[in-house]
Design a protein around this motif. Structure first.
Motif, PDB file in Angstrom:
ATOM      1  N   PRO A  68       0.838  -1.202   0.000  1.00 12.53           N
ATOM      2  CA  PRO A  68       0.000   0.000   0.000  1.00 12.53           C
ATOM      3  C   PRO A  68       0.876   1.256   0.000  1.00 12.53           C
ATOM      4  CG  PRO A  68      -0.688  -1.536   1.722  1.00 12.53           C
ATOM      5  CD  PRO A  68       0.590  -2.058   1.160  1.00 12.53           C
ATOM      6  N   PRO A  69       0.405   2.343  -0.616  1.00  9.84           N
ATOM      7  CA  PRO A  69       1.210   3.575  -0.706  1.00  9.84           C
ATOM      8  C   PRO A  69       1.689   4.096   0.644  1.00  9.84           C
ATOM      9  CG  PRO A  69      -0.697   3.723  -2.145  1.00  9.84           C
ATOM     10  CD  PRO A  69      -0.856   2.465  -1.343  1.00  9.84           C
ATOM     11  N   ASP A  70       0.867   3.991   1.696  1.00 12.88           N
ATOM     12  CA  ASP A  70       1.293   4.497   2.992  1.00 12.88           C
ATOM     13  C   ASP A  70       2.455   3.694   3.556  1.00 12.88           C
ATOM     14  OD1 ASP A  70      -0.644   2.385   3.301  1.00 12.88           O
ATOM     15  OD2 ASP A  70      -0.809   2.887   5.436  1.00 12.88           O
ATOM     16  N   VAL A  71       2.502   2.395   3.269  1.00 11.74           N
ATOM     17  CA  VAL A  71       3.616   1.552   3.731  1.00 11.74           C
ATOM     18  C   VAL A  71       4.884   1.918   2.959  1.00 11.74           C
ATOM     19  CG1 VAL A  71       4.480  -0.820   3.865  1.00 11.74           C
ATOM     20  CG2 VAL A  71       2.097  -0.326   4.450  1.00 11.74           C
ATOM     21  N   ILE A  72       4.758   2.098   1.651  1.00  9.76           N
ATOM     22  CA  ILE A  72       5.905   2.493   0.832  1.00  9.76           C
ATOM     23  C   ILE A  72       6.432   3.848   1.297  1.00  9.76           C
ATOM     24  CG2 ILE A  72       6.643   3.147  -1.489  1.00  9.76           C
ATOM     25  CD1 ILE A  72       4.591   1.086  -2.563  1.00  9.76           C
ATOM     26  N   ALA A  73       5.523   4.794   1.526  1.00 17.32           N
ATOM     27  CA  ALA A  73       5.930   6.129   1.973  1.00 17.32           C
ATOM     28  C   ALA A  73       6.659   6.061   3.310  1.00 17.32           C
ATOM     29  CB  ALA A  73       4.711   7.048   2.069  1.00 17.32           C
ATOM     30  N   GLN A  74       6.159   5.245   4.238  1.00 10.85           N
ATOM     31  CA  GLN A  74       6.807   5.139   5.550  1.00 10.85           C
ATOM     32  C   GLN A  74       8.186   4.504   5.420  1.00 10.85           C
ATOM     33  OE1 GLN A  74       5.708   6.524   8.497  1.00 10.85           O
ATOM     34  NE2 GLN A  74       7.826   6.058   9.023  1.00 10.85           N
ATOM     35  N   GLU A  75       8.340   3.512   4.536  1.00  7.19           N
ATOM     36  CA  GLU A  75       9.649   2.899   4.314  1.00  7.19           C
ATOM     37  C   GLU A  75      10.635   3.920   3.757  1.00  7.19           C
ATOM     38  OE1 GLU A  75       9.133  -0.591   1.900  1.00  7.19           O
ATOM     39  OE2 GLU A  75       8.301  -1.745   3.564  1.00  7.19           O
ATOM     40  N   ILE A  76      10.161   4.783   2.862  1.00  2.00           N
ATOM     41  CA  ILE A  76      11.025   5.837   2.311  1.00  2.00           C
ATOM     42  C   ILE A  76      11.445   6.802   3.416  1.00  2.00           C
ATOM     43  CG2 ILE A  76      11.072   7.840   0.772  1.00  2.00           C
ATOM     44  CD1 ILE A  76       9.239   6.174  -1.134  1.00  2.00           C
ATOM     45  N   VAL A  77      10.486   7.217   4.254  1.00  2.00           N
ATOM     46  CA  VAL A  77      10.792   8.118   5.369  1.00  2.00           C
ATOM     47  C   VAL A  77      11.818   7.470   6.294  1.00  2.00           C
ATOM     48  CG1 VAL A  77       9.828   9.176   7.462  1.00  2.00           C
ATOM     49  CG2 VAL A  77       8.613   9.369   5.283  1.00  2.00           C
ATOM     50  N   ASP A  78      11.628   6.209   6.637  1.00  2.00           N
ATOM     51  CA  ASP A  78      12.565   5.513   7.519  1.00  2.00           C
ATOM     52  C   ASP A  78      13.964   5.457   6.916  1.00  2.00           C
ATOM     53  OD1 ASP A  78      10.428   5.107   9.229  1.00  2.00           O
ATOM     54  OD2 ASP A  78      10.140   2.991   8.669  1.00  2.00           O
ATOM     55  N   ASP A  79      14.040   5.147   5.619  1.00  2.00           N
ATOM     56  CA  ASP A  79      15.343   5.083   4.942  1.00  2.00           C
ATOM     57  C   ASP A  79      16.020   6.454   4.923  1.00  2.00           C
ATOM     58  OD1 ASP A  79      14.990   2.385   4.493  1.00  2.00           O
ATOM     59  OD2 ASP A  79      14.424   2.611   2.386  1.00  2.00           O
ATOM     60  N   LEU A  80      15.259   7.498   4.635  1.00  2.00           N
ATOM     61  CA  LEU A  80      15.833   8.843   4.600  1.00  2.00           C
ATOM     62  C   LEU A  80      16.299   9.295   5.978  1.00  2.00           C
ATOM     63  CD1 LEU A  80      13.376  10.610   2.135  1.00  2.00           C
ATOM     64  CD2 LEU A  80      15.780  10.040   1.719  1.00  2.00           C
ATOM     65  N   GLU A  81      15.524   8.973   7.013  1.00  2.00           N
ATOM     66  CA  GLU A  81      15.930   9.342   8.368  1.00  2.00           C
ATOM     67  C   GLU A  81      17.203   8.609   8.777  1.00  2.00           C
ATOM     68  OE1 GLU A  81      12.380   8.624  10.673  1.00  2.00           O
ATOM     69  OE2 GLU A  81      11.656  10.673  10.344  1.00  2.00           O
ATOM     70  N   ALA A  82      17.311   7.332   8.412  1.00  2.00           N
ATOM     71  CA  ALA A  82      18.524   6.574   8.723  1.00  2.00           C
ATOM     72  C   ALA A  82      19.728   7.149   7.969  1.00  2.00           C
ATOM     73  CB  ALA A  82      18.334   5.100   8.367  1.00  2.00           C
ATOM     74  N   ALA A  83      19.531   7.519   6.714  1.00  2.00           N
ATOM     75  CA  ALA A  83      20.615   8.108   5.926  1.00  2.00           C
ATOM     76  C   ALA A  83      21.031   9.452   6.513  1.00  2.00           C
ATOM     77  CB  ALA A  83      20.181   8.266   4.474  1.00  2.00           C
ATOM     78  N   LEU A  84      20.065  10.269   6.920  1.00  2.00           N
ATOM     79  CA  LEU A  84      20.368  11.570   7.517  1.00  2.00           C
ATOM     80  C   LEU A  84      21.176  11.394   8.798  1.00  2.00           C
ATOM     81  CD1 LEU A  84      20.058  14.612   7.424  1.00  2.00           C
ATOM     82  CD2 LEU A  84      17.848  14.358   8.581  1.00  2.00           C
ATOM     83  N   GLU A  85      20.826  10.426   9.604  1.00  2.00           N
ATOM     84  CA  GLU A  85      21.572  10.170  10.835  1.00  2.00           C
ATOM     85  C   GLU A  85      23.014   9.758  10.521  1.00  2.00           C
ATOM     86  OE1 GLU A  85      22.736  10.017  14.654  1.00  2.00           O
ATOM     87  OE2 GLU A  85      20.906  10.913  13.829  1.00  2.00           O
ATOM     88  N   GLN A  86      23.192   8.938   9.499  1.00  2.00           N
ATOM     89  CA  GLN A  86      24.544   8.550   9.092  1.00  2.00           C
ATOM     90  C   GLN A  86      25.337   9.771   8.633  1.00  2.00           C
ATOM     91  OE1 GLN A  86      26.147   5.521   9.295  1.00  2.00           O
ATOM     92  NE2 GLN A  86      24.368   5.047  10.553  1.00  2.00           N
ATOM     93  N   PHE A  87      24.708  10.658   7.867  1.00  2.00           N
ATOM     94  CA  PHE A  87      25.398  11.875   7.419  1.00  2.00           C
ATOM     95  C   PHE A  87      25.737  12.782   8.597  1.00  2.00           C
ATOM     96  CE2 PHE A  87      23.736  10.991   3.091  1.00  2.00           C
ATOM     97  CZ  PHE A  87      24.963  11.008   2.447  1.00  2.00           C
ATOM     98  N   ARG A  88      24.867  12.836   9.593  1.00  2.00           N
ATOM     99  CA  ARG A  88      25.183  13.633  10.785  1.00  2.00           C
ATOM    100  C   ARG A  88      26.419  13.084  11.479  1.00  2.00           C
ATOM    101  NH1 ARG A  88      19.121  14.049  12.063  1.00  2.00           N
ATOM    102  NH2 ARG A  88      18.668  16.169  11.423  1.00  2.00           N
TER     103      ARG A  88
END
Length: 102
Positions: A68-88
């Protein structure tokens, strides 16, 4: 992903001797993941493109199997947040390195 996930690839790839590499794809086995192309096949492609696909993700062909689109969107948000933390963390390390070598 674990090291053993790459065992089949390493066996086919044969890094020690590229002349013994064996494909797992053939006309009889169209799902084989290791496919070899000859020079003439590659150079005949538009601009000699190496952007080659022969395996198809069946879930993409059948929209009923997609998440479902909401699950895909949440997975994208989770991936981006994890990437942002790595960049920090990297930025913090770079800042400490610059201050130490300044």
């Amino acid at each position: 992903m674990k090291r053993e996930d790459l065992d089949e690839f390493m066996a086919c790839y044969s890094p020690a001797n590229r002349h013994v590499r064996t494909p797992t794809w053939s006309a009889d086995k169209p799902d084989g993941r290791r496919r070899m192309y000859g020079y003439e096949e590659l150079i005949a492609r538009d601009k000699a493109s190496l952007d080659i696909f022969w395996l198809r993700d069946e879930t993409l062909a059948d929209s009923d199997k997609l998440l479902p689109p909401d699950v895909i969107a949440q997975e994208i948000v989770d991936d981006l947040e994890a990437a942002l933390e790595q960049f920090r963390l990297i930025a913090g390390d770079v800042g400490r390195y610059d201050a130490a070598t300044g």
